[in-house]
Design an enzyme around this catalytic site. Structure first.
Site, PDB file in Angstrom:
ATOM      1  N   CYS A 171       5.916  -0.241  12.016  1.00  0.00           N
ATOM      2  CA  CYS A 171       6.167  -1.189  10.925  1.00  0.00           C
ATOM      3  C   CYS A 171       7.517  -1.868  11.143  1.00  0.00           C
ATOM      4  CB  CYS A 171       6.164  -0.451   9.592  1.00  0.00           C
ATOM      5  SG  CYS A 171       6.631  -1.558   8.235  1.00  0.00           S
ATOM      6  N   GLU A 229       8.027   9.594  11.707  1.00  0.00           N
ATOM      7  CA  GLU A 229       9.018   8.516  11.562  1.00  0.00           C
ATOM      8  C   GLU A 229      10.424   9.039  11.866  1.00  0.00           C
ATOM      9  OE1 GLU A 229       8.968   6.180   7.923  1.00  0.00           O
ATOM     10  OE2 GLU A 229      11.073   5.667   8.231  1.00  0.00           O
ATOM     11  N   THR A 277      11.817   5.659   5.517  1.00  0.00           N
ATOM     12  CA  THR A 277      11.435   4.553   4.623  1.00  0.00           C
ATOM     13  C   THR A 277      10.586   4.991   3.426  1.00  0.00           C
ATOM     14  OG1 THR A 277       9.487   4.165   5.983  1.00  0.00           O
ATOM     15  CG2 THR A 277      11.444   2.832   6.483  1.00  0.00           C
ATOM     16  N   ASN A 279       4.699   9.046   1.855  1.00  0.00           N
ATOM     17  CA  ASN A 279       4.845   8.184   0.672  1.00  0.00           C
ATOM     18  C   ASN A 279       3.864   8.589  -0.429  1.00  0.00           C
ATOM     19  OD1 ASN A 279       2.638   5.850   0.331  1.00  0.00           O
ATOM     20  ND2 ASN A 279       2.817   6.352   2.504  1.00  0.00           N
ATOM     21  N   SER A 297      -1.141   4.121   2.678  1.00  0.00           N
ATOM     22  CA  SER A 297      -2.126   4.207   3.762  1.00  0.00           C
ATOM     23  C   SER A 297      -3.547   4.444   3.254  1.00  0.00           C
ATOM     24  CB  SER A 297      -1.712   5.328   4.724  1.00  0.00           C
ATOM     25  OG  SER A 297      -1.291   6.470   4.002  1.00  0.00           O
TER      26      SER A 297
END
Ligand code: 0CM
Ligand code: SF4
Length: 314
Positions: free
Chosen positions: A100, A130, A169, A229, A272
């Protein structure tokens, strides 16, 4: 007679621009080069998405060493350590990076601080792809990881005056603010972004949950157990007074007995999770309840990311 139930549907929810782009990259790569196209790690953390792409000809592997030299490989939305594209180049492989752009932005920040001679502190979850990817932008020992405000007390930087921080993030906005405050209290000279590096999609989805939390008795977050997330949305629900806040991958995961007597439920989805699964959950509620769906929109998102040029050329 079905019991009455109001379903507060959070907006924004579900796919973000980075996920949309990553999935398009895999689809366009299969169109361009034919099957199989290899994908290093789940392109995004969702089994339904991965299974649908597998049907179209994607082969998911964990490491580049599991890919043949002569097939294209795609790197997942979460980013990869520098060693991965370096190895792909060494093997003369065709590769497309679906990281991303908002994760790449953090990679660039880390490099910039490193070039200025600063050691980095990364706020994130150990072992998450990540975090491995971002830490892997710099040489070993240049990025120190903290997961909690308590971890800050145990940091042993090379020079406490020459530090910068970056973040994953997809963290909790509120928990991260506490960790940033602890960093600034211990290292007043630490350099960093205005707040943190949490992306717009993570921020907006958490804000929407906070808005619906006071109206609901239960929250269902559609998402996968390995989706950071999505798991943060469950925590935001609990932290904001929702006694029953639960992650479900799809409608068949719903524990209907736990919802017995509930009259107001919130539904959201991680970045997602595809909209078909959200519709599936709403349909499952409609089958059991006299359902009213109320959309609670706290932000509009119109951000879009372009796919890499190599895929735009026919
Ligand atoms: O980082 P996270 O585990 O939330 O990944 P995801 O695939 O669930 O969501 C999209 C992204 C990124 C980076
Ligand atoms: Fe990018 Fe944020 Fe989506 Fe991750 S959740 S892919 S960082 S927009």
């Amino acid at each position: 007679m079905k019991p009455a139930l109001t379903l507060y549907l959070a907006a924004p929810r579900g796919f973000c621009a980075g996920v949309d782009r990553a999935i398009k990259i895999v689809e366009m790569a299969i169109e361009k080069w034919g099957a199989p196209v290899f994908v290093r790690h789940e392109i995004v953390h969702n089994k339904f998405v991965v299974d649908s792409l597998r049907e179209k000809g994607a082969v998911f592997v964990e490491e580049l060493s599991d890919c043949p030299d002569d097939r294209p490989v795609i790197f997942s939305a979460h980013g990869v350590p520098k060693s991965v594209p370096a190895e792909a180049q060494r093997r003369n492989m065709v590769y497309v990076d679906a990281t991303c752009p908002l994760v790449s932005k953090v990679h660039i920040e880390a490099e910039r601080h490193h070039a200025d001679g600063l050691q980095m502190v990364m706020i994130g979850h150990a072992g998450h792809p990540e975090v491995l990817g971002t830490m892997g932008q710099l040489p070993e020992g240049e990025v120190l990881l903290v997961e909690t405000a308590e971890d800050v007390a145990h940091l042993a930087p090379r020079d406490p005056e020459r530090l910068a921080f970056i973040t994953q993030t997809t963290l909790s906005v509120d928990d991260t603010a506490g960790i940033v405050a602890a960093l600034k209290a211990r290292f007043p000279g630490i350099v960093g972004p205005a707040k943190e590096d949490i992306c717009y999609a993570t921020t907006n989805r958490q804000a929407a949950v906070k808005t619906i939390a006071p109206r609901i008795e239960a929250l269902l977050v559609i998402g996968a157990p390995n989706s950071s997330n999505s798991r943060r949305l469950v925590e935001v629900g609990s932290a904001n007074g929702c006694a029953y806040s639960q992650l479900v991958q799809r409608a068949t995961d719903i524990d209907w007995r736990a919802l017995d007597g509930v009259r107001a439920v919130g539904v959201t989805a991680g970045a997602s999770a595809p909209e078909v699964l959200i519709n599936e959950v709403i349909d499952a509620f409609r089958a059991r309840f006299d359902l009213t769906v109320e959309l609670v929109e706290t932000a509009r998102e119109d951000i879009e990311f372009k796919v890499p040029r190599v895929l735009r050329m026919s």
